[in-house]
Design a protein around this motif. Structure first.
Motif, PDB file in Angstrom:
ATOM      1  N   ARG A  34       4.603   5.409  -5.082  1.00 51.73           N
ATOM      2  CA  ARG A  34       4.979   4.190  -4.324  1.00 51.73           C
ATOM      3  C   ARG A  34       4.360   4.223  -3.023  1.00 51.73           C
ATOM      4  N   GLY A  35       3.387   5.698  -2.888  1.00 49.62           N
ATOM      5  CA  GLY A  35       2.612   5.771  -1.674  1.00 49.62           C
ATOM      6  C   GLY A  35       3.121   6.866  -0.704  1.00 49.62           C
ATOM      7  N   TRP A  36       4.342   7.572  -0.962  1.00 45.84           N
ATOM      8  CA  TRP A  36       4.666   8.477   0.141  1.00 45.84           C
ATOM      9  C   TRP A  36       3.952   9.762   0.042  1.00 45.84           C
ATOM     10  N   SER A  37       3.346  10.252   1.250  1.00 47.39           N
ATOM     11  CA  SER A  37       2.467  11.244   1.340  1.00 47.39           C
ATOM     12  C   SER A  37       2.967  12.524   1.099  1.00 47.39           C
ATOM     13  N   THR A  38       4.213  12.700   1.598  1.00 47.66           N
ATOM     14  CA  THR A  38       4.878  13.893   1.319  1.00 47.66           C
ATOM     15  C   THR A  38       6.292  13.612   0.797  1.00 47.66           C
TER      16      THR A  38
END
Length: 71
Positions: free
Chosen positions: A33-37
């Motif tokens: 879903r696009g969470w980088s961390t």
């Protein structure tokens, strides 16, 4: 004076939707879903309180997400 940088937009995603999921599945979903961390923590872990755009935190008990928050 230099301009203040604009942080990137976070995914439009509710942290509450991860509560109750198994930890590996929740982490995989968050990255899709696009969470980088994505950070998994045991209950009561001592962590720093700085807010990081794009980071999703999971509190994990017995392999399940029991709490989730941004930053």
């Amino acid at each position: 004076m230099a301009p203040i940088p604009t942080p990137p937009a976070e995914p439009h995603d509710s942290p509450d939707s991860y509560v109750g999921l198994d930890a590996p599945g929740a982490e995989s979903r968050a990255r899709e879903r696009g969470w980088s961390t994505v950070r998994s923590l045991p209950p009561g872990a001592i962590i720093t309180m700085e807010y990081r755009v794009g980071r999703l935190n999971f509190e994990v008990t017995e392999g399940r997400v029991t709490r989730c928050w941004k930053g």
